[in-house]
Design a protein around this motif. Structure first.
Motif, PDB file in Angstrom:
ATOM      1  N   ARG A 108       0.815  -1.208   0.000  1.00 58.31           N
ATOM      2  CA  ARG A 108       0.000   0.000   0.000  1.00 58.31           C
ATOM      3  C   ARG A 108       0.863   1.278   0.000  1.00 58.31           C
ATOM      4  N   PRO A 109       1.663   1.504  -1.045  1.00 57.49           N
ATOM      5  CA  PRO A 109       2.572   2.655  -1.049  1.00 57.49           C
ATOM      6  C   PRO A 109       1.893   4.001  -0.823  1.00 57.49           C
ATOM      7  N   ARG A 110       0.642   4.146  -1.219  1.00 59.82           N
ATOM      8  CA  ARG A 110      -0.076   5.399  -0.975  1.00 59.82           C
ATOM      9  C   ARG A 110      -0.818   5.404   0.359  1.00 59.82           C
ATOM     10  N   ASP A 111      -0.673   4.343   1.118  1.00 64.75           N
ATOM     11  CA  ASP A 111      -1.347   4.221   2.415  1.00 64.75           C
ATOM     12  C   ASP A 111      -0.402   3.500   3.375  1.00 64.75           C
ATOM     13  N   ARG A 112       0.843   3.971   3.431  1.00 65.29           N
ATOM     14  CA  ARG A 112       1.864   3.292   4.223  1.00 65.29           C
ATOM     15  C   ARG A 112       1.610   3.430   5.714  1.00 65.29           C
ATOM     16  N   ASP A 113       2.050   2.414   6.462  1.00 68.99           N
ATOM     17  CA  ASP A 113       1.958   2.490   7.916  1.00 68.99           C
ATOM     18  C   ASP A 113       3.192   3.205   8.470  1.00 68.99           C
ATOM     19  N   GLU A 114       3.212   3.399   9.772  1.00 64.96           N
ATOM     20  CA  GLU A 114       4.299   4.156  10.393  1.00 64.96           C
ATOM     21  C   GLU A 114       5.642   3.454  10.240  1.00 64.96           C
ATOM     22  N   VAL A 115       5.644   2.130  10.213  1.00 63.89           N
ATOM     23  CA  VAL A 115       6.901   1.399  10.084  1.00 63.89           C
ATOM     24  C   VAL A 115       7.523   1.653   8.712  1.00 63.89           C
ATOM     25  N   ASP A 116       6.740   1.494   7.657  1.00 59.36           N
ATOM     26  CA  ASP A 116       7.274   1.736   6.311  1.00 59.36           C
ATOM     27  C   ASP A 116       7.667   3.194   6.121  1.00 59.36           C
ATOM     28  N   LEU A 117       6.881   4.113   6.642  1.00 59.08           N
ATOM     29  CA  LEU A 117       7.225   5.531   6.521  1.00 59.08           C
ATOM     30  C   LEU A 117       8.554   5.826   7.211  1.00 59.08           C
ATOM     31  N   ARG A 118       8.773   5.213   8.365  1.00 57.07           N
ATOM     32  CA  ARG A 118      10.032   5.432   9.073  1.00 57.07           C
ATOM     33  C   ARG A 118      11.209   4.854   8.300  1.00 57.07           C
ATOM     34  N   ILE A 119      11.046   3.672   7.736  1.00 53.16           N
ATOM     35  CA  ILE A 119      12.127   3.045   6.982  1.00 53.16           C
ATOM     36  C   ILE A 119      12.450   3.840   5.722  1.00 53.16           C
ATOM     37  N   ILE A 120      11.429   4.295   5.020  1.00 52.73           N
ATOM     38  CA  ILE A 120      11.655   5.145   3.849  1.00 52.73           C
ATOM     39  C   ILE A 120      12.393   6.416   4.268  1.00 52.73           C
ATOM     40  N   ALA A 121      11.986   7.018   5.381  1.00 56.22           N
ATOM     41  CA  ALA A 121      12.644   8.234   5.855  1.00 56.22           C
ATOM     42  C   ALA A 121      14.112   7.973   6.188  1.00 56.22           C
ATOM     43  N   ASP A 122      14.434   6.781   6.706  1.00 56.66           N
ATOM     44  CA  ASP A 122      15.833   6.431   6.963  1.00 56.66           C
ATOM     45  C   ASP A 122      16.657   6.454   5.681  1.00 56.66           C
ATOM     46  N   VAL A 123      16.108   5.879   4.630  1.00 54.65           N
ATOM     47  CA  VAL A 123      16.843   5.840   3.365  1.00 54.65           C
ATOM     48  C   VAL A 123      17.038   7.253   2.825  1.00 54.65           C
ATOM     49  N   VAL A 124      16.024   8.064   2.946  1.00 50.08           N
ATOM     50  CA  VAL A 124      16.105   9.438   2.448  1.00 50.08           C
ATOM     51  C   VAL A 124      17.148  10.243   3.222  1.00 50.08           C
ATOM     52  N   SER A 125      17.167  10.071   4.536  1.00 47.34           N
ATOM     53  CA  SER A 125      18.034  10.904   5.379  1.00 47.34           C
ATOM     54  C   SER A 125      19.415  10.311   5.597  1.00 47.34           C
ATOM     55  N   GLY A 126      19.578   9.037   5.290  1.00 44.10           N
ATOM     56  CA  GLY A 126      20.817   8.360   5.640  1.00 44.10           C
ATOM     57  C   GLY A 126      20.867   7.949   7.094  1.00 44.10           C
ATOM     58  N   GLY A 127      19.722   7.865   7.755  1.00 48.17           N
ATOM     59  CA  GLY A 127      19.665   7.545   9.171  1.00 48.17           C
ATOM     60  C   GLY A 127      19.267   6.116   9.437  1.00 48.17           C
ATOM     61  N   GLY A 128      18.936   5.864  10.707  1.00 44.00           N
ATOM     62  CA  GLY A 128      18.492   4.545  11.123  1.00 44.00           C
ATOM     63  C   GLY A 128      19.646   3.594  11.369  1.00 44.00           C
ATOM     64  N   MET A 129      19.332   2.463  11.986  1.00 45.81           N
ATOM     65  CA  MET A 129      20.347   1.469  12.314  1.00 45.81           C
ATOM     66  C   MET A 129      19.685   0.124  12.529  1.00 45.81           C
ATOM     67  N   PHE A 130      20.514  -0.887  12.792  1.00 36.73           N
ATOM     68  CA  PHE A 130      19.995  -2.224  13.053  1.00 36.73           C
ATOM     69  C   PHE A 130      19.085  -2.229  14.282  1.00 36.73           C
ATOM     70  N   VAL A 131      18.208  -3.226  14.335  1.00 33.30           N
ATOM     71  CA  VAL A 131      17.201  -3.332  15.384  1.00 33.30           C
ATOM     72  C   VAL A 131      17.321  -4.702  16.048  1.00 33.30           C
ATOM     73  N   ASN A 132      17.305  -4.732  17.372  1.00 33.32           N
ATOM     74  CA  ASN A 132      17.327  -5.986  18.118  1.00 33.32           C
ATOM     75  C   ASN A 132      15.930  -6.488  18.479  1.00 33.32           C
ATOM     76  N   SER A 133      14.990  -5.577  18.593  1.00 34.07           N
ATOM     77  CA  SER A 133      13.612  -5.925  18.942  1.00 34.07           C
ATOM     78  C   SER A 133      12.695  -4.861  18.381  1.00 34.07           C
ATOM     79  N   GLN A 134      11.499  -5.257  18.081  1.00 36.11           N
ATOM     80  CA  GLN A 134      10.497  -4.295  17.628  1.00 36.11           C
ATOM     81  C   GLN A 134      10.243  -3.228  18.679  1.00 36.11           C
ATOM     82  N   GLU A 135      10.529  -3.552  19.927  1.00 36.42           N
ATOM     83  CA  GLU A 135      10.283  -2.595  20.995  1.00 36.42           C
ATOM     84  C   GLU A 135      11.205  -1.377  20.899  1.00 36.42           C
TER      85      GLU A 135
END
Length: 491
Positions: A430-457
């Motif tokens: 649902r690219p035009r109806d993305r959830d918060e997880v996908d929006l955050r991951i896309i934003a990481d790619v755009v900004s060069g941010g984010g990192m590995f995750v050990n838990s969903q928490e």
């Protein structure tokens, strides 16, 4: 609608593959921009960095002249399905169009297929997705409900063939499956527009809870997983698998993974082997596996990994913040020592992909590497570090093939300079109806941010959503066109 059907390459005796790639840049890497890079501010580019500020990838616009449209063809006949993607119109971020599938349910399910409505978000019971999957016979599964399905650590199995799971028919926010994965162990399966948020479910270390989404076994063929979002796998996120020593007819084959977001495999989690975080494994002997148009983000390894004897095509994917390996080729030699079989390298066509380092990426990491025996055809791939400087395309021990060993009929690759825009605009559920997880991951790619995750928490925990419902009036004929309209509205 961006939809790729199963690949039909030259290796499996299922048909001949023709080389249809039309790409531009050389495989030497370099840095190609799809946006404007400017000064020290590090404005968005998809290949090169400007000035001293680390560049971040741009996402092209998905609509208007830049947003490409796509068509899907019809399926039928007995042959293996073929993936056909090509660049589509406009000046900006292009997407892929698709053609015909020849293998029944891996493309449109036609003829006497039943339409089954999912009316419950319960993990099982009347009106559930599990009940629809267990129903025998050709069927199209549609959704009158939207929200979260909590699998409570119980995997969904697809064992009855000839099924389309049309997640695009669900009302917003769509269907998200949590605390469990899915195994496909039958043939002629199409899965679209589902989100899988597997996670550790609070399990104890080495407890045996290792969810993933995977194909498995000799009956797993003619399978498409398209426009899905898969995150927080404890084993892999999304894989193609089966027995190691049973040959190409004894394991998964003719599988396409297209236009998915495959991200944040859990690292220090509950896997019995300890540290993990894997994107996609294409297991030994799995053949005609096409990986096209996907976003791999924040997976330590397997973005993807093709093992011994495997064949396929890796085209137009974006790999962001890999760790130890990006794309990996080769068998694990010690796994073959007592088999009486001499392992052979995978043979893969790798065209039009883009890799960018992140905070967890090993310095000097090539886009394509091998642990043992790796061979590939390489064309028009881009690899850059976090500042946009060219990174290696392939490690020296990769055997570069002079011609494509496998190429799906009609597949036309986008140039690598267009891939970031296209994938960020069109990948995932649902690219035009993305959830918060996908929006955050896309934003990481755009900004060069984010990192590995050990838990969903660590990244907000399991998603929640208020249940929604919408009655569906299913047409008596031309159901594929009806499904396509739902997908077009989302893609």
């Amino acid at each position: 609608m961006i939809f790729a059907a199963c690949s039909n390459g030259s290796d499996g005796g299922t048909g001949s593959a023709t080389s249809g790639a039309t790409t531009s840049s050389s495989a030497g890497g370099g840095s190609a921009t799809t946006g404007s890079a400017g000064g020290d501010g590090g404005s968005a580019t998809a290949g090169s960095a400007g000035g001293d500020g680390g560049a971040s990838a741009t996402t092209g616009s998905a609509g208007g002249d830049g947003g490409a449209s796509a068509t899907t063809g019809s399926a039928g006949g007995d042959g293996g399905a073929s993936a056909t993607t090509s660049s589509a119109g406009g000046d900006g971020g292009s997407s892929a169009t698709t053609g015909s599938a020849g293998g029944g349910g891996s493309g449109p399910v036609e003829g006497e297929a039943a339409v089954l409505k999912v009316t419950s978000l319960a993990a099982d019971g009347p009106g559930s997705l599990r009940e629809a999957l267990a129903t025998p016979g050709p069927r199209i599964i549609v959704f009158e409900v939207g929200g979260v399905i909590d699998l409570n650590k119980a995997r969904l199995d697809i064992a009855e063939p000839f099924v389309t799971i049309a997640g695009q028919t669900a009302p917003s926010p769509g269907i998200t499956l949590i605390r469990g994965g899915m195994r496909v162990r039958t043939h002629d399966v199409r899965i679209q527009h589902l989100r899988f948020r597997m996670g550790d479910a609070g399990a104890a270390p080495a407890s045996g809870f290792e969810p993933d989404v995977t194909t498995d076994g000799a009956s797993a063929y003619n399978i498409v997983v398209d426009h899905c979002s898969v995150a927080w796998g404890v084993d892999e996120n999304l894989s193609v698998s089966g027995p190691r020593f049973d040959g190409p007819d004894g394991t998964s084959r003719r599988v396409t993974l297209s236009n998915n977001i495959i991200a944040e495999g859990l690292v220090e989690s509950v896997h019995e082997k300890g540290s993990h975080s894997m994107g996609t494994l294409v297991h030994d002997y799995c053949t005609d596996v096409t990986v096209v148009g996907n976003l791999y983000a924040h997976n330590n390894e397997r973005n993807p990994w093709y093992k011994g004897f495997a064949t396929g095509t890796i085209v137009n994917n974006v790999v962001y913040n890999p760790g130890k390996w990006a794309m990996r080729l080769g068998p694990v030699l010690k796994e073959w020592e007592t088999s009486g079989i001499t392992p052979e390298p995978p043979r893969v066509s790798i065209v039009g992909n883009y890799m960018r380092y992140g905070v967890n990426t090993k310095p000097g990491l090539p886009l394509v590497g091998t642990n043992s025996l790796g061979s590939a055809y390489l064309e028009d791939n881009i690899a850059v570090d976090a500042l946009g400087a060219a990174a290696p395309i392939a490690s020296p021990d990769i055997v570069v093939l002079p011609e494509k060993p496998v190429w799906p009929d009609g597949l036309v690759a986008l140039p690598a300079t267009s891939v970031v825009d296209s994938v960020l605009a069109h990948a995932g559920a649902r690219p035009r109806d993305r959830d918060e997880v996908d929006l955050r991951i896309i934003a990481d790619v755009v900004s060069g941010g984010g990192m590995f995750v050990n838990s969903q928490e660590e990244v907000g925990g399991y998603p929640t959503a208020e249940p929604t419902s919408r009655p569906l009036v299913v047409p008596a004929e031309d159901i594929e066109a009806w499904l396509k309209r739902f997908a077009d509205d989302l893609e």
